[in-house]
Scaffold this active site. Sequence first.
Site, mmCIF file in Angstrom:
data_model
loop_
_atom_site.group_PDB
_atom_site.id
_atom_site.type_symbol
_atom_site.label_atom_id
_atom_site.label_comp_id
_atom_site.label_asym_id
_atom_site.label_seq_id
_atom_site.Cartn_x
_atom_site.Cartn_y
_atom_site.Cartn_z
ATOM 1 N N LYS A 1 0.819 -1.215 0.000
ATOM 2 C CA LYS A 1 0.000 0.000 0.000
ATOM 3 C C LYS A 1 0.854 1.266 0.000
ATOM 4 O O LYS A 1 0.401 2.323 -0.423
ATOM 5 C CB LYS A 1 -0.966 -0.015 1.177
ATOM 6 C CG LYS A 1 -2.026 -1.098 0.996
ATOM 7 C CD LYS A 1 -3.068 -1.115 2.078
ATOM 8 C CE LYS A 1 -4.164 -2.106 1.766
ATOM 9 N NZ LYS A 1 -3.727 -3.520 1.845
HETATM 10 C C1 LIG Z 1 -4.323 -4.557 1.153
HETATM 11 C C2 LIG Z 1 -3.527 -5.813 0.965
HETATM 12 C C3 LIG Z 1 -3.894 -6.796 0.017
HETATM 13 C C4 LIG Z 1 -5.160 -6.689 -0.812
HETATM 14 O O1 LIG Z 1 -5.084 -5.694 -1.811
HETATM 15 P P1 LIG Z 1 -6.422 -5.116 -2.485
HETATM 16 O O2 LIG Z 1 -5.977 -3.999 -3.351
HETATM 17 O O3 LIG Z 1 -7.306 -4.681 -1.356
HETATM 18 O O4 LIG Z 1 -7.035 -6.235 -3.274
HETATM 19 C C5 LIG Z 1 -3.066 -7.895 -0.130
HETATM 20 N N1 LIG Z 1 -1.958 -8.065 0.634
HETATM 21 C C6 LIG Z 1 -1.581 -7.145 1.553
HETATM 22 C C7 LIG Z 1 -0.362 -7.396 2.368
HETATM 23 C C8 LIG Z 1 -2.337 -5.989 1.753
HETATM 24 O O5 LIG Z 1 -1.959 -5.094 2.686
#
Ligand SMILES: *Cc1c(COP(=O)(O)O)cnc(C)c1O
Length: 463
Positions: free
Chosen positions: A111
């Site tokens: 993120k």
């Molecule tokens: C947020 C997250 C996801 C999922 O991603 P999306 O964009 O919500 O599908 C997968 N792995 C980790 C470690 C995350 O923090």
Amino acid sequence: MRYLSTRGGVEPVGFADAVMMGLGTDGGLLVPEQIPKIPAKRLKDWSQLNFQQLAVEVLSPFVGESIPHADLVELVERSYATFLHPEVTPLAEHGGRQWLELFHGPTAAFKDVALQLLGNLFEYLIAREGGVLRILGATSGDTGSAAIYGVRGKAGIDIFILHPKGRVSPIQERQMTTVLDANVHNIAVLGTFDDAQRIVKTLFNDLPFKQQYRLGAVNSINLARILAQTIYYFYAWGRISGGNPEHRVSFSVPTGNFGDVFAGWLAKRMGLPIDRLIIATNRNDILSRFVASGVYQAGEVFQTLSPAMDIQLASNFERYLYYLLDEDPAAVRALLAELEQTGQLQVDGERRRRVAEDFDARAVSDAETLAEIRQVYATSGYILCPHTAVGARAAADNAEAVVLATAHPAKFDAAVVEAIGIEPPPPRSLQGLLERETRCAELAADAEAISGFMRETLGAVED
Ligand SMILES: *Cc1c(COP(=O)(O)O)cnc(C)c1O
């Protein structure tokens, strides 16, 4: 470039307004009026660029005239200078597979790729257009820290993040509460994540409060997050193909809110030679059921070893639905109404065929997640985080597929220890967290307690 809402109720806005708006004022999600097409010749040129140069190229058609080129270059440079790896999102080969490592940012999860840029964009746009922004959000773990690191110390922005006291992992709690910048306000709510989320919704629905205090959100519906996440698909493709347009690459994407895999879908629509996009889910399998049956129906939310994917209704799904319904907002509204009334929506015939063309999908159990961590470690010594392991297991019959490594294993060490009995060594960003000073308010799970705290913190705001 102008942006429209998936529900058709927003007058077309420019890039800057789309970023600041977040969720469309009609409740829909913002999408570009046209998806830019990148010719093969340009993709070949792009394959020679470093991550930051590529980011500027990928973002430029979306940003348009909204931000002068030199400013965009500077924003991108600053956003990715916080990453611990010079390539920002490097590919690593282990056990005969390519892993796209997205976890070298300040909070050790993917993120950061989007939120480091979004924080700088917010600051830039606020400075230019005047005003202030108060971000309010609830987190069950990952998003809160990435959002805090995205805006810490930024002028004109305050961030209030609610987490359920004692119910996020100790590392996640420390990642948030050790950030001592004056504009960062952590609140441990005496309740559950659902309580925290309900409070945030209540305050966003209190329109006078929302307007007076200029509340905004950073959740995964912000368009800029999706755009930032397309960059690493282009980057990985360029590194693997050398710019050869015949060389198609598949990706397996650990999926929760459908943001990351939607970014991959968008990259493909822009002309990137992507072969298969694999939606990898844990036991919360609404999306894999949708791909298999055409029926999108929420079930109970289960807790799993990959908590960032413990989601049923995926907030970015509406963007995909919009394109699946041939960019017809009335059709989107009709299907969403069906979902609201009956708890499910359904697509069939030609549309089901298109879904199957766009995606493969597979749900992976906790037992399989642990087995995957064990197996990859045994054959290559590489340690996966549980989310990444879900991605790898979902691509078990596609050794060519690049797996998105969405978090550093040290961030989810309990699952790793359960699988292989070893504590993964933490990256520099996670070292020494337990010894650092913390700041956090503790408040009742009550909207008035939270709004009172916000008023007190921000002082009287005059309009
Ligand atoms: C947020 C997250 C996801 C999922 O991603 P999306 O964009 O919500 O599908 C997968 N792995 C980790 C470690 C995350 O923090």
